[in-house]
Write an enzyme that holds these catalytic residues in place. Structure first.
Site, PDB file in Angstrom:
ATOM      1  N   CYS A   1      -5.110 -14.427 -11.163  1.00  0.00           N
ATOM      2  CA  CYS A   1      -6.089 -15.136 -11.992  1.00  0.00           C
ATOM      3  C   CYS A   1      -6.231 -16.552 -11.456  1.00  0.00           C
ATOM      4  O   CYS A   1      -5.286 -17.131 -10.930  1.00  0.00           O
ATOM      5  CB  CYS A   1      -5.714 -15.243 -13.470  1.00  0.00           C
ATOM      6  SG  CYS A   1      -5.394 -13.677 -14.255  1.00  0.00           S
TER       7      CYS A   1
ATOM      8  N   ARG B   1      -8.366 -14.985  -6.248  1.00  0.00           N
ATOM      9  CA  ARG B   1      -7.163 -14.769  -7.047  1.00  0.00           C
ATOM     10  C   ARG B   1      -7.332 -13.656  -8.079  1.00  0.00           C
ATOM     11  O   ARG B   1      -6.378 -13.254  -8.748  1.00  0.00           O
ATOM     12  CB  ARG B   1      -6.783 -16.054  -7.786  1.00  0.00           C
ATOM     13  CG  ARG B   1      -6.554 -17.240  -6.878  1.00  0.00           C
ATOM     14  CD  ARG B   1      -6.153 -18.445  -7.675  1.00  0.00           C
ATOM     15  NE  ARG B   1      -4.934 -18.215  -8.401  1.00  0.00           N
ATOM     16  CZ  ARG B   1      -3.722 -18.341  -7.902  1.00  0.00           C
ATOM     17  NH1 ARG B   1      -3.567 -18.731  -6.656  1.00  0.00           N
ATOM     18  NH2 ARG B   1      -2.656 -18.095  -8.619  1.00  0.00           N
TER      19      ARG B   1
ATOM     20  N   TRP C   1      -7.533 -11.322 -13.036  1.00  0.00           N
ATOM     21  CA  TRP C   1      -7.006 -10.097 -12.431  1.00  0.00           C
ATOM     22  C   TRP C   1      -6.154  -9.478 -13.522  1.00  0.00           C
ATOM     23  O   TRP C   1      -5.098 -10.015 -13.869  1.00  0.00           O
ATOM     24  CB  TRP C   1      -6.176 -10.417 -11.187  1.00  0.00           C
ATOM     25  CG  TRP C   1      -5.711  -9.214 -10.448  1.00  0.00           C
ATOM     26  CD1 TRP C   1      -6.402  -8.508  -9.509  1.00  0.00           C
ATOM     27  CD2 TRP C   1      -4.430  -8.576 -10.569  1.00  0.00           C
ATOM     28  NE1 TRP C   1      -5.633  -7.459  -9.049  1.00  0.00           N
ATOM     29  CE2 TRP C   1      -4.422  -7.480  -9.683  1.00  0.00           C
ATOM     30  CE3 TRP C   1      -3.300  -8.806 -11.337  1.00  0.00           C
ATOM     31  CZ2 TRP C   1      -3.328  -6.632  -9.549  1.00  0.00           C
ATOM     32  CZ3 TRP C   1      -2.203  -7.962 -11.205  1.00  0.00           C
ATOM     33  CH2 TRP C   1      -2.228  -6.895 -10.309  1.00  0.00           C
TER      34      TRP C   1
ATOM     35  N   ASN D   1      -2.838 -17.952 -16.474  1.00  0.00           N
ATOM     36  CA  ASN D   1      -2.545 -17.144 -15.295  1.00  0.00           C
ATOM     37  C   ASN D   1      -1.066 -16.802 -15.359  1.00  0.00           C
ATOM     38  O   ASN D   1      -0.238 -17.713 -15.362  1.00  0.00           O
ATOM     39  CB  ASN D   1      -2.862 -17.963 -14.028  1.00  0.00           C
ATOM     40  CG  ASN D   1      -2.300 -17.332 -12.762  1.00  0.00           C
ATOM     41  OD1 ASN D   1      -2.179 -16.112 -12.689  1.00  0.00           O
ATOM     42  ND2 ASN D   1      -1.968 -18.143 -11.783  1.00  0.00           N
ATOM     43  N   GLY D   2      -0.743 -15.517 -15.441  1.00  0.00           N
ATOM     44  CA  GLY D   2       0.672 -15.122 -15.517  1.00  0.00           C
ATOM     45  C   GLY D   2       0.865 -14.004 -16.512  1.00  0.00           C
ATOM     46  O   GLY D   2      -0.099 -13.343 -16.919  1.00  0.00           O
TER      47      GLY D   2
ATOM     48  N   GLU E   1      -0.204  -2.782  10.306  1.00  0.00           N
ATOM     49  CA  GLU E   1      -1.140  -3.816   9.854  1.00  0.00           C
ATOM     50  C   GLU E   1      -2.588  -3.328   9.973  1.00  0.00           C
ATOM     51  O   GLU E   1      -3.406  -3.556   9.079  1.00  0.00           O
ATOM     52  CB  GLU E   1      -0.896  -5.102  10.671  1.00  0.00           C
ATOM     53  CG  GLU E   1      -1.863  -6.237  10.451  1.00  0.00           C
ATOM     54  CD  GLU E   1      -1.903  -6.777   9.016  1.00  0.00           C
ATOM     55  OE1 GLU E   1      -1.070  -6.375   8.192  1.00  0.00           O
ATOM     56  OE2 GLU E   1      -2.799  -7.581   8.735  1.00  0.00           O
TER      57      GLU E   1
ATOM     58  N   LYS F   1      -5.172  -3.023   6.849  1.00  0.00           N
ATOM     59  CA  LYS F   1      -6.484  -3.699   6.832  1.00  0.00           C
ATOM     60  C   LYS F   1      -7.579  -2.701   6.484  1.00  0.00           C
ATOM     61  O   LYS F   1      -8.450  -2.991   5.693  1.00  0.00           O
ATOM     62  CB  LYS F   1      -6.826  -4.310   8.200  1.00  0.00           C
ATOM     63  CG  LYS F   1      -6.188  -5.587   8.639  1.00  0.00           C
ATOM     64  CD  LYS F   1      -6.495  -6.805   7.850  1.00  0.00           C
ATOM     65  CE  LYS F   1      -5.634  -6.901   6.628  1.00  0.00           C
ATOM     66  NZ  LYS F   1      -4.426  -7.652   6.715  1.00  0.00           N
TER      67      LYS F   1
ATOM     68  N   GLU G   1      -7.367  -1.488   2.715  1.00  0.00           N
ATOM     69  CA  GLU G   1      -7.630  -2.431   1.628  1.00  0.00           C
ATOM     70  C   GLU G   1      -9.097  -2.836   1.517  1.00  0.00           C
ATOM     71  O   GLU G   1      -9.558  -3.134   0.428  1.00  0.00           O
ATOM     72  CB  GLU G   1      -6.700  -3.641   1.661  1.00  0.00           C
ATOM     73  CG  GLU G   1      -6.881  -4.606   2.779  1.00  0.00           C
ATOM     74  CD  GLU G   1      -5.890  -5.770   2.693  1.00  0.00           C
ATOM     75  OE1 GLU G   1      -5.478  -6.156   1.597  1.00  0.00           O
ATOM     76  OE2 GLU G   1      -5.542  -6.311   3.762  1.00  0.00           O
TER      77      GLU G   1
ATOM     78  N   HIS H   1       7.102  14.183  14.458  1.00  0.00           N
ATOM     79  CA  HIS H   1       7.974  14.559  13.341  1.00  0.00           C
ATOM     80  C   HIS H   1       7.205  14.743  12.041  1.00  0.00           C
ATOM     81  O   HIS H   1       7.788  14.663  10.968  1.00  0.00           O
ATOM     82  CB  HIS H   1       9.080  13.505  13.175  1.00  0.00           C
ATOM     83  CG  HIS H   1       9.919  13.362  14.399  1.00  0.00           C
ATOM     84  ND1 HIS H   1      10.953  14.223  14.699  1.00  0.00           N
ATOM     85  CD2 HIS H   1       9.839  12.498  15.439  1.00  0.00           C
ATOM     86  CE1 HIS H   1      11.492  13.875  15.853  1.00  0.00           C
ATOM     87  NE2 HIS H   1      10.821  12.830  16.332  1.00  0.00           N
TER      88      HIS H   1
ATOM     89  N   LYS I   1      -5.795 -12.186  -3.926  1.00  0.00           N
ATOM     90  CA  LYS I   1      -5.239 -12.839  -2.739  1.00  0.00           C
ATOM     91  C   LYS I   1      -3.756 -13.146  -2.893  1.00  0.00           C
ATOM     92  O   LYS I   1      -2.969 -12.910  -2.004  1.00  0.00           O
ATOM     93  CB  LYS I   1      -6.024 -14.129  -2.460  1.00  0.00           C
ATOM     94  CG  LYS I   1      -5.605 -14.864  -1.198  1.00  0.00           C
ATOM     95  CD  LYS I   1      -6.032 -14.107   0.027  1.00  0.00           C
ATOM     96  CE  LYS I   1      -5.578 -14.789   1.307  1.00  0.00           C
ATOM     97  NZ  LYS I   1      -5.626 -13.845   2.430  1.00  0.00           N
TER      98      LYS I   1
HETATM   99  O1  M6R Z   1       0.600 -14.675   0.302  1.00  0.00           O
HETATM  100  P1  M6R Z   1       1.510 -13.647   0.884  1.00  0.00           P
HETATM  101  O2  M6R Z   1       1.544 -13.678   2.362  1.00  0.00           O
HETATM  102  O3  M6R Z   1       2.905 -13.723   0.292  1.00  0.00           O
HETATM  103  O4  M6R Z   1       0.893 -12.276   0.432  1.00  0.00           O
HETATM  104  C1  M6R Z   1       1.530 -11.064   0.720  1.00  0.00           C
HETATM  105  C2  M6R Z   1       0.592  -9.897   0.506  1.00  0.00           C
HETATM  106  O5  M6R Z   1       0.165  -9.852  -0.818  1.00  0.00           O
HETATM  107  C3  M6R Z   1      -0.631  -9.952   1.418  1.00  0.00           C
HETATM  108  O6  M6R Z   1      -0.264 -10.037   2.754  1.00  0.00           O
HETATM  109  C4  M6R Z   1      -1.523  -8.713   1.205  1.00  0.00           C
HETATM  110  O7  M6R Z   1      -0.859  -7.576   1.651  1.00  0.00           O
HETATM  111  C5  M6R Z   1      -2.865  -8.894   1.918  1.00  0.00           C
HETATM  112  N1  M6R Z   1      -3.925  -8.464   1.063  1.00  0.00           N
HETATM  113  C6  M6R Z   1      -2.969  -8.115   3.174  1.00  0.00           C
HETATM  114  O8  M6R Z   1      -4.188  -8.259   3.800  1.00  0.00           O
END
Ligand code: M6R
Length: 615
Positions: free
Chosen positions: A2, A27, A75, A101-102, A488, A492, A495, A511, A610
């Site tokens: 949030c 956020r 969020w 937020n929290g 990675e 990407k 997501e 395997h 984020k």
């Molecule tokens: O801010 P951070 O690097 O701690 O965040 C970790 C993950 O939440 C972040 O890398 C997330 O996986 C991204 N959306 C990946 O693209």
């Protein structure tokens, strides 16, 4: 998660809040709302959806005038995203209004208590419980708003960044933080409140970051007073000068922040090693390492904790540290580490990696390691973030603000910092010769230029994306340093395009995952000339004989993979150890183009935010 924004001062609050919420949408973006005091009454407008939906709604609902206001982009945690659960929330009397937020963990018991005293609730949120708790305390104890917030927060278990005001005393806004970030921009007789500094960067460069367990009372014409929530002691405000500027948080001609951030990588990597990598003197200078060299050199092992993309950077670092500095490394998901009673001693060094510096699980892992006496080092991007402050020492990645939810430049700059650290430690330990050390400095210095060259495949990658955009599954394979890059690449793609993708070490294919391969399965294989090339070529042959579609990430001039693969994307030659900095670029572009072609919201993918500031 949030995002929260607030304003108190002589200007119209509404446009500041709306623009600020747009910058904080990374956020959370499932609902949004705003509350303004218009000179006579409180006006609230809120809706399920994005800030743009809020703008449309508030157009019809409120006058949008007032120089005190708060706004929220959500969020969802407690309660589905809908109009009623959106923030701001108002107390039963209609006097108090809050954004939060929290998570208030004990909200259910507090709610029952309040219900027994006659309070009613419209929403399913923990936040509505908190504002009524504050109101109840204010009435019962006959105290002012600030005191009521303080007493209420002392009954709360959980995490929060809040802003509250009373429509009967609108010249005062009360804010507080525990576990969720909160910054105050200090202007001339005006104050800006926000989850990070981006909403007020064009108005002031002076900011105060509230620490955990601090609250502040902000009064128009009278200034700000910060206190400890627990014992009411006064805190001297520390005003920081912000380095960020407006251009950095705008799209600058790109269609999406993600694309802009992919293209920023040459600069971000250069900014990250600038002043640290001194090639002519053949040294690496990193204050956080120099000052704590003994801790690193005497460490039994390094434990790396992180989440998501940062965890992938940690996996790359495991290979680099062990290879160069010969220090044993373990890489852990912060969310697992903190809950599994890990063995940590004073001879461990824990490295926490986080772009935002606010990830709740990483923060909790740090606190756990500190409580066991380990030395904790942070690798963060956001200056002054919670993780940056909670760690004993650290090194910033100078990536600049990363706004796209999918991490790109954070990943490559994290690897850059970690490589510098490993090289510095290797030199101190004598596990790298001086000539090899020099060669690595030279090659690392050339990486930005090679990233630039890799970006030239953009149009070719777009064409490949068009061919595969409608498939349901993708496999990503890599070996050694490029196994984490395969993970990675898969992350990407899932997501932002919502296509299922898995990353695997190429040799593990036999395997299990090989069963998935048929003529409909695209497989991205990282097959650079250095890392176990012949073995990867054999893996590609195994895929070929099962009719899988091969997209090879190869070194410029490659011949063998080119003959076997359906498509190849070339990257310049570099050391194997540095290759993740290049192999990741085409994978970022591939996921970007597929998501755009599928008309997905690249910068704000569904269900994500984020920074994950909830556990
Ligand atoms: O801010 P951070 O690097 O701690 O965040 C970790 C993950 O939440 C972040 O890398 C997330 O996986 C991204 N959306 C990946 O693209």
């Amino acid at each position: 998660m949030c995002g929260i924004v607030g304003y108190i001062g002589p200007r119209e609050a509404y446009p500041i809040i709306i623009e600020g919420l747009k910058r904080l949408e990374y956020r959370g973006y499932d609902s949004a709302g705003v509350a303004l005091f218009d000179g006579t009454d409180l006006k609230v407008s809120k809706t399920k959806g994005k800030v743009a939906d809020l703008e449309k709604r508030s157009e019809q609902e409120i006058t949008k005038h007032g120089s005190v206001g708060i706004g929220h982009t959500r969020w969802a945690t407690h309660g589905v995203p809908n109009d009623v659960n959106s923030h701001p929330h108002i107390s039963n009397s209609g006097d108090l209004v809050i954004i939060h937020n929290g998570i208030i963990e004990n909200y259910e018991s507090l709610k029952q208590e309040l219900i027994s005293r006659g309070y009613t609730f419209k929403s399913d949120t923990d936040t509505e419980v908190l504002i009524n708790l504050i109101e109840d305390v204010k009435k019962q104890e006959k105290v002012k708003l600030g005191k009521a917030v303080q007493i209420a927060l002392n009954q709360v278990v959980g995490a929060y960044a809040i802003a509250v005001f009373d429509k009967n005393k609108p010249e005062e806004v009360v804010i507080a933080r525990l576990g969720s970030p909160l910054a105050v921009g200090i202007g001339e007789d005006e104050f800006f409140i926000a989850s990070d500094a981006s909403p007020f960067i064009e108005y002031t460069k002076d900011a105060i970051y509230l620490e955990d367990e601090e609250m502040a009372i902000i009064r128009f014409h009278k200034g700000i007073k910060i206190r400890k929530i627990k014992d009411d002691s006064l805190v001297d405000p520390y005003v920081q000068k912000l380095q960020m500027n407006l251009e950095e948080i705008e799209k600058g001609g790109f269609d999406h922040f993600m694309l802009k951030e992919i293209y920023e990588q040459p600069k971000a990597i250069t900014d990250t090693y600038r002043g640290r990598l001194l090639r002519e003197e053949a040294i690496i200078k990193m204050a956080g390492i120099e000052d704590n060299m003994k801790k690193f050199l005497n460490a039994d092992r390094i434990i790396i904790v992180a989440c998501g993309t940062s965890w992938h950077a940690g996996l790359v670092a495991e290979y680099i540290f062990e290879d160069l500095a010969r220090i044993p490394v373990e890489v852990e998901y912060a969310s697992e580490f903190r809950y599994r009673n890990p063995i940590i001693t004073e001879k461990d060094v824990l490295i926490a990696i986080s772009q935002s510096g606010e990830t709740a699980d990483t923060l909790a892992a740090i606190k756990l390691a500190k409580s066991k006496g380990a030395f904790v080092f942070g690798v963060c991007n956001v200056v002054g973030s919670s993780i940056a402050r909670e760690t004993h020492a650290g090194a910033y990645t100078h990536a600049g603000p990363e706004i796209g939810v999918a991490s790109t430049k954070a990943f490559t700059t994290q690897i850059t910092v970690l490589t510098l650290m490993a090289l510095r430690l290797a030199r101190a330990k004598g596990t790298i010769s001086s000539s090899d050390f020099r060669r690595h400095l030279l090659e690392l210095e050339m990486i930005p230029q090679k990233v630039e060259e890799s970006l030239k495949s953009d149009a070719h990658i777009k064409m490949i994306s068009d061919i595969y955009k409608d498939v349901g599954n993708f496999l990503y394979l890599g070996r050694g340093y490029n196994f984490p890059v395969a993970l990675e690449g898969a992350l990407k793609l899932k997501e932002i395009s919502y296509i299922h993708a898995e990353g695997y070490p190429a040799a593990e294919m036999k395997h299990g995952p090989i069963a998935l391969i048929d003529e409909n399965m695209p497989i991205v294989v990282i097959a650079t000339r250095k890392g176990h090339y012949e073995k990867i070529v054999s893996n590609i042959q195994e895929i070929k004989s099962r009719k899988g579609k091969i997209i090879g990430i190869v070194t410029k001039g490659d011949v063998q993979v080119k003959e076997l693969a359906d498509h190849v994307i070339e990257i310049p030659e570099t050391f194997e150890l540095l290759s993740p900095l290049l192999t990741t670029i085409p994978l970022q572009l591939l996921s970007y183009h597929i998501a755009v072609l599928l008309d997905k919201n690249v910068d704000q993918p569904r269900n994500l935010a984020k920074s994950v500031t909830v556990e």
